[in-house]
Structure formats: C-alpha cells, structure tokens
Design a protein around this motif. Sequence first.
Motif, PDB file in Angstrom:
ATOM      1  N   TRP A 261       1.150  64.604  41.906  1.00 32.98           N
ATOM      2  CA  TRP A 261       1.637  65.203  43.147  1.00 32.98           C
ATOM      3  C   TRP A 261       0.511  65.643  44.071  1.00 32.98           C
ATOM      4  CZ3 TRP A 261       1.069  69.843  45.629  1.00 32.98           C
ATOM      5  CH2 TRP A 261       1.831  69.981  46.786  1.00 32.98           C
TER       6      TRP A 261
ATOM      7  N   LEU B 268       7.758  64.609  43.193  1.00 38.45           N
ATOM      8  CA  LEU B 268       8.416  65.821  42.691  1.00 38.45           C
ATOM      9  C   LEU B 268       9.815  65.524  42.159  1.00 38.45           C
ATOM     10  CD1 LEU B 268       7.287  68.528  45.239  1.00 38.45           C
ATOM     11  CD2 LEU B 268       6.799  68.462  42.791  1.00 38.45           C
TER      12      LEU B 268
ATOM     13  N   VAL C 271       9.100  73.628  39.672  1.00 39.20           N
ATOM     14  CA  VAL C 271       9.129  72.261  40.205  1.00 39.20           C
ATOM     15  C   VAL C 271      10.261  72.113  41.226  1.00 39.20           C
ATOM     16  CG1 VAL C 271       9.569  69.826  39.610  1.00 39.20           C
ATOM     17  CG2 VAL C 271       7.990  71.189  38.230  1.00 39.20           C
TER      18      VAL C 271
ATOM     19  N   SER D  93       9.843  71.317  45.142  1.00 43.96           N
ATOM     20  CA  SER D  93      10.566  70.229  45.811  1.00 43.96           C
ATOM     21  C   SER D  93      11.184  70.716  47.119  1.00 43.96           C
ATOM     22  CB  SER D  93      11.653  69.667  44.896  1.00 43.96           C
ATOM     23  OG  SER D  93      11.093  69.162  43.713  1.00 43.96           O
TER      24      SER D  93
END
Length: 183
Positions: free
Chosen positions: A102, A119, A151, A155
């Motif tokens: 990422w 993501l 996470v 996102s």
Amino acid sequence: MNFLASKAQLRASFARWSLFLVPLIVLLGFLGGQMGSPSTVWFQSLSKPSIYPPPAAFGIVWTILYVMIGFSVALVASAWGAFGRGIAIIAFALHFIGNLAWTYAFFGLQNMQLGLGVLVYTALSLVVVIWLFWRVRRIAGLLLLPYLAWVLFASVLNWQFIVENPDGGAGAKEAGAVERIEL
C-alpha cells in the motif's frame, strides 16, 4: 507423524516463534513504510479529509498493530500438528504482501485509486486470514481484529482522499512543485 505436545513445549515453541516473528513483522512493516513517504510535495499538496489523524498516530498505531500481528502469527506457527496451520500461514504471507504494497502504491506511485484497490485486497484477504487463524487458535484470530478495524479505517480514509482530491493531486504539479528522485 502426529504427536501431542505438553503445555510447556507449546509455550516454549510460542516463545521461540515470537522472538523471531514479532521483530520480523515489525521490520517488514518498517521497510514497507520506506517505499514512500507522506513528506512528498505531492502528498503535502493534497486536501486532507477531516478524519485524517495527526501524522504521529500512524507510527504509533502501526507499531502496536505489527507487534500484535507478530504474536498472532507466532501463535499459529507454534501450533504444530494443528489442522489448517500451513494454509493459514500461506494465506497470511499472501495477505501481508498487500499490506506492505500500500505505501508504495499510494505514496510511491502517487496513485490513490491503486492504493484503495490494495486496501480492498488487504481487507478481504485479512478476513480470510482471521477465519483461518481462528480455526487454528482463536486468540490468534482475535489479535487480528484491531488490525482489521485499522485497515477498514484506512480504506475509508483513502476513499476520502480520492473524493477530496478528484484531480489526483495534480495541483502540486500545476503549482510548479517538482520532486526528482534518482536511483
């Protein structure tokens, strides 16, 4: 050859795996973080979403999460003979590649859409990993839940960056800001 280990043997195995995996996961996370930086002209020129935390929070949160991830993987790795142990470790390795990618996708390539795609992969594969870890050692799956929450937050934050910067951060280029990287 299947055998049952004593509780003392399991604790010793967990301790050995932890001493190896916790520093390894933290190191890999640190190295992944070196593949891009929020200190670039491009990122500094982006409009920041209202949910964007103070920059210092990221280092603190990721360090804590990487330690928890390391212990979680150590719990599974030390579960010799447990059904699904091997596939759980392989699934984690495939998942963790997304985690590490990422920073490069978002900061290195300066591609917010690709970052969001990474993501989404990371979140979906993490759900699979949590399920597989849960089947081997419940506590290992539970240790990954804060990571899943982060996470999912990342996102949403990535999506907000896309919404607030529909030009992809082209404003930095228009302002004459240039960043040259030589290898």
